[in-house]
Design a protein around this motif. Sequence first.
Motif, PDB file in Angstrom:
ATOM      1  N   TYR A  23       0.843  -1.200   0.000  1.00  0.00           N
ATOM      2  CA  TYR A  23       0.000   0.000   0.000  1.00  0.00           C
ATOM      3  C   TYR A  23       0.873   1.243   0.000  1.00  0.00           C
ATOM      4  O   TYR A  23       1.819   1.351   0.775  1.00  0.00           O
ATOM      5  N   ASN A  24       0.547   2.157  -0.880  1.00  0.00           N
ATOM      6  CA  ASN A  24       1.205   3.461  -0.948  1.00  0.00           C
ATOM      7  C   ASN A  24       2.655   3.385  -1.440  1.00  0.00           C
ATOM      8  O   ASN A  24       3.563   3.903  -0.799  1.00  0.00           O
ATOM      9  N   ILE A  25       2.842   2.736  -2.557  1.00  0.00           N
ATOM     10  CA  ILE A  25       4.181   2.687  -3.155  1.00  0.00           C
ATOM     11  C   ILE A  25       4.043   2.626  -4.685  1.00  0.00           C
ATOM     12  O   ILE A  25       3.133   1.950  -5.203  1.00  0.00           O
ATOM     13  N   ASP A  26       4.931   3.335  -5.359  1.00  0.00           N
ATOM     14  CA  ASP A  26       4.897   3.317  -6.826  1.00  0.00           C
ATOM     15  C   ASP A  26       5.106   1.890  -7.335  1.00  0.00           C
ATOM     16  O   ASP A  26       5.884   1.125  -6.760  1.00  0.00           O
ATOM     17  N   GLU A  27       4.449   1.574  -8.422  1.00  0.00           N
ATOM     18  CA  GLU A  27       4.554   0.246  -9.032  1.00  0.00           C
ATOM     19  C   GLU A  27       4.398  -0.862  -7.981  1.00  0.00           C
ATOM     20  O   GLU A  27       5.221  -1.773  -7.857  1.00  0.00           O
ATOM     21  N   ALA A  28       3.313  -0.754  -7.226  1.00  0.00           N
ATOM     22  CA  ALA A  28       3.073  -1.691  -6.120  1.00  0.00           C
ATOM     23  C   ALA A  28       3.042  -3.146  -6.601  1.00  0.00           C
ATOM     24  O   ALA A  28       3.456  -4.056  -5.873  1.00  0.00           O
ATOM     25  N   SER A  51      -4.214  -4.743  -8.864  1.00  0.00           N
ATOM     26  CA  SER A  51      -3.671  -3.452  -8.453  1.00  0.00           C
ATOM     27  C   SER A  51      -4.697  -2.364  -8.726  1.00  0.00           C
ATOM     28  O   SER A  51      -5.602  -2.535  -9.557  1.00  0.00           O
ATOM     29  N   ASP A  53      -5.164   2.024  -9.224  1.00  0.00           N
ATOM     30  CA  ASP A  53      -4.571   3.359  -9.357  1.00  0.00           C
ATOM     31  C   ASP A  53      -5.462   4.406  -8.699  1.00  0.00           C
ATOM     32  O   ASP A  53      -5.328   5.597  -8.943  1.00  0.00           O
ATOM     33  N   ASN A  81      -0.576   2.426  -7.038  1.00  0.00           N
ATOM     34  CA  ASN A  81       0.298   2.351  -5.860  1.00  0.00           C
ATOM     35  C   ASN A  81      -0.278   1.473  -4.752  1.00  0.00           C
ATOM     36  O   ASN A  81       0.108   1.569  -3.602  1.00  0.00           O
ATOM     37  N   ALA A 202       5.582   3.176   2.657  1.00  0.00           N
ATOM     38  CA  ALA A 202       4.581   2.165   2.299  1.00  0.00           C
ATOM     39  C   ALA A 202       4.391   1.159   3.437  1.00  0.00           C
ATOM     40  O   ALA A 202       5.275   0.975   4.281  1.00  0.00           O
ATOM     41  N   ASN A 234      -3.896   7.280   2.850  1.00  0.00           N
ATOM     42  CA  ASN A 234      -2.631   7.291   3.592  1.00  0.00           C
ATOM     43  C   ASN A 234      -2.801   7.308   5.112  1.00  0.00           C
ATOM     44  O   ASN A 234      -1.859   7.599   5.847  1.00  0.00           O
TER      45      ASN A 234
END
Length: 467
Positions: A23-28, A51, A53, A81, A202, A234
């Motif tokens: 959770y809360n990360i680019d390219e999760a 996933s 967006d 993310n 994250a 978040n």
Amino acid sequence: MKSEFEYFLDGKLNEECGVFGAYNIDEASQIVYYGLHSLQHRGQEGAGIASSDGENIITKKGEGLASEVFDSEKLSTLIGNMSVGHVRYSTSGGGGIENVQPLFIRAHTGNFVVAHNGNIVNTRELKMHLEAMGSIFHTTSDSEIIAHLIQREAGDFKEKILKALTKIEGAFSFIIMTKDSMYVIRDKNGFRPLAMGTLDNAYVFSSESSAFQIVGAKYLRDVEPAEVITLHKNNIEIDFYTDATQNKMCAMEYIYFSRPDTIINGLNVHTSRRRAGAILARECPVNADIVIGVPDSSLSSAMGYSDYSNIPCEMGLIKNRYVGRTFIKPNQMLRERGVMMKLSAMEAIVRDKNLILVDDSIVRGTTSRHIIKLLKNAGAKEIHVRITSSPIISPCFYGVDISNYDELISTKYNAKELADFIGADSLYFLSSEGMYEAMGKNICTACFTGKYPTSTFSLLDEIKNQK
Ligand code: SF4
């Protein structure tokens, strides 16, 4: 029930699944993909990743290993993310692509996905009731039940989840994801493991904490029994769907399933296995030249036996890593020669030696018999088998494929008779006190004792009364 051949290949027990969330990360989805790699030992029949967006949920899944299901092209479509993944071994509901998770649920109130590790005990009653109320099931997986229960509750999505969870009995670690939120859930008995970690800003969640290392995340803590962690905008919120909790982690996680570098209930799995080996040596000493462990799960225990007994620990068996996924049945000649076994004996180590062979469990006895035959064929003299768990005498209702009494050899034979059956010179199982000493008191031992930590009564009446 598994065929003799499947046991011959698999050799051991299997569990139902592993889950991983980011959770809360680019390219999760990339993080989740690598997490699933680390959990691959928990299920090889199917893999899936969903996933989001923030607007749309995309799900990709297929049968086979994570590396067979996903390539970089497929992963690149899983944008966003927030992501959840699953590796499947089917003990409940059978195989097939429709049962591979995460399950995607279309709902007029908002689509969501469900990833589940465990086994819902009151599936039949719940399914009958839900179908009578008009629910249509698209899979044969018990995991779909939570989705239908959520749909039928009132309130916002979290309230729906909290209410639905009170109706489910059994073992479950769920990760549920909507387009903008993630809900991480562990059952009130804490049967199946679920760990929480951090990676920069994250949060990551995994069936085993060992999967955090591969993505560079830091283990924070275990998700607690009955805990529902909500991640939204978040923020993180903690709820408990009931306060009637107990901590009954499946003992098999320590004994066999989990990787040695996993931490469960604050205890490292390698440490608990090493302890179990030392306790075995104390409970049932025997003279021998070397101690050997059956790879991979019993290597730590063999070290422990060696620590306590001062008998040197050796590598007498080697695991053949790639034989497990063949679908060609061996003919009788190959079967007898044991060439399809996942293990090979090291003749240079075991020839003319008296051995202590440490293994984690005996289900049907066929695997132990094969291993002993391999070692004898390689020239071993006496073989004294020491098992780091008590005899398995009862089925598991919580997601491990010990499905019925008939396949459990310890319901038919005592240790002496079983030693004769597998061809060992002696056989000893760790006492239940020894298991608690090695793993702590917070464990389920139902398949060793027949005493189940949950009632298996139907919750149907309760649900009916609420409607
Ligand atoms: S019954 Fe056995 S296999 Fe099942 S959860 Fe309990 S300890 Fe684990």
